[in-house]
Design a protein around this motif. Structure first.
Motif: not given
Length: 319
Positions: A90-114
């Motif tokens: 059909x040619x239908x488009x869906x924006x999917x997931x994204x990946x960011x890459x950071x060199x020597x990142x000082x922080x990051x997020x982490x799934x900590x609770x619901x």
């Protein structure tokens, strides 16, 4: 929170191997950028080791699709890759997931609770010479991050993350309530025909008192195979028309995820309360209709808030 011992041991061995390789960020950048392109993708997930009495192995999952990976940002210390699905018929488009890459990142997020992701410091020895990959939902909401080094032993380019937490994937959260988090090591490898994403998952019930019950281990294998048989022009046209809009959405998320404490979502687990209005707005932009910045801001005001402030001990570093 306690860490699954078996997974922690395997991760330590993988990280030790990574430490043996001298950092080569320029080469690493080319490895990350090599993931861009047009692919037919196969997704496979199999529960392997069963860890609780009476637990029954769940049915294997198989799916697939056609997906293009577009470079959104490319700087010496940061690369952003956007995945977009196309239905070949059909040619239908869906924006999917994204990946960011950071060199020597000082922080990051982490799934900590619901529905909660806390921003935490990455220890200096873990981030030195390493790339932190952060993965985002279709709405650009956070999913998970991992930190690791690229390795080129025997000419094979492979990045392996440390251990991190992630929420249940879409294939599970509509069906399962017996666990509430995945403990994961991710591995990306460049291949002659594209690249692969391996996931070493442990399904964990994290209890309010801090104890954990490990139900089962799972191996996930996503195979990105280069293709010239699919017309990805609809995906590229979509992104050309909506890239500016999605940049504004990312900026709103960055306001929460660029610093502690992080973010909490007020939506249900499926996130549709945000996905629907954001995708609708993007569709309007694609059709040439104006979308006011205030309309984007309202979606965030309705459904997003800062994460609860963690105790100093919890917030000092990634666990």
């Amino acid at each position: 929170m306690k860490t699954p011992v078996a997974t922690l041991v395997s991760t330590a061995l993988l990280l030790a191997a990574g430490h043996a390789c001298a950092a080569d960020p320029a080469r690493d950048r080319q490895s990350i950028l090599a993931m861009r392109g047009d692919y037919t993708v196969d997704f496979a997930f199999d529960e392997t080791v069963l860890l609780q009495p009476g637990y029954e192995r769940q049915a294997a999952m198989r799916s697939g699709g056609d997906e293009t990976v577009i470079v959104v940002e490319d700087t010496p210390g940061r690369i952003v890759l956007q995945h977009i699905l196309v239905d070949a018929k059909s040619g239908h488009v869906t924006k999917h997931w994204r990946q960011d890459w950071i060199y020597e990142a000082p922080t990051r997020f982490e799934f900590s609770a619901d529905q909660t992701w806390n921003v935490r410091t990455i220890p200096a020895d873990a981030t030195r010479g390493a790339w932190t990959q952060c993965v985002y939902e279709v709405s650009d909401a956070p999913r998970y991050c991992g930190t690791g080094r690229w390795d080129y032993t025997n000419g094979v380019a492979t990045w392996t993350s440390d251990l991190s937490w992630r929420p249940l994937p879409r294939r599970e959260y509509t069906k399962r309530s017996d666990y509430n988090a995945l403990s994961v090591v991710n591995r990306h490898t460049l291949t002659p025909n594209g690249w692969t994403h391996e996931q070493f998952n442990t399904k964990v019930l994290r209890k309010p008192d801090g104890t954990q019950v490990e139900l089962a281990r799972e191996f996930g294998f996503n195979d990105y195979i280069k293709t010239t048989e699919v017309d990805f022009k609809p995906a590229r046209d979509y992104w050309q028309a909506t890239a500016g809009y999605w940049a504004k959405v990312r900026a709103h998320w960055d306001g929460f995820l660029s610093r502690a404490p992080g973010v909490r979502l007020k939506t249900k687990v499926d996130g549709m309360a945000m996905i629907i209005p954001l995708f609708t707005q993007a569709g309007d932009v694609q059709e040439g209709k104006p979308v006011a910045d205030a309309a984007i801001a309202k979606v965030f005001a309705d459904w997003v808030e800062p994460a609860p402030v963690e105790s100093p001990a919890a917030a000092t570093k990634v666990r």
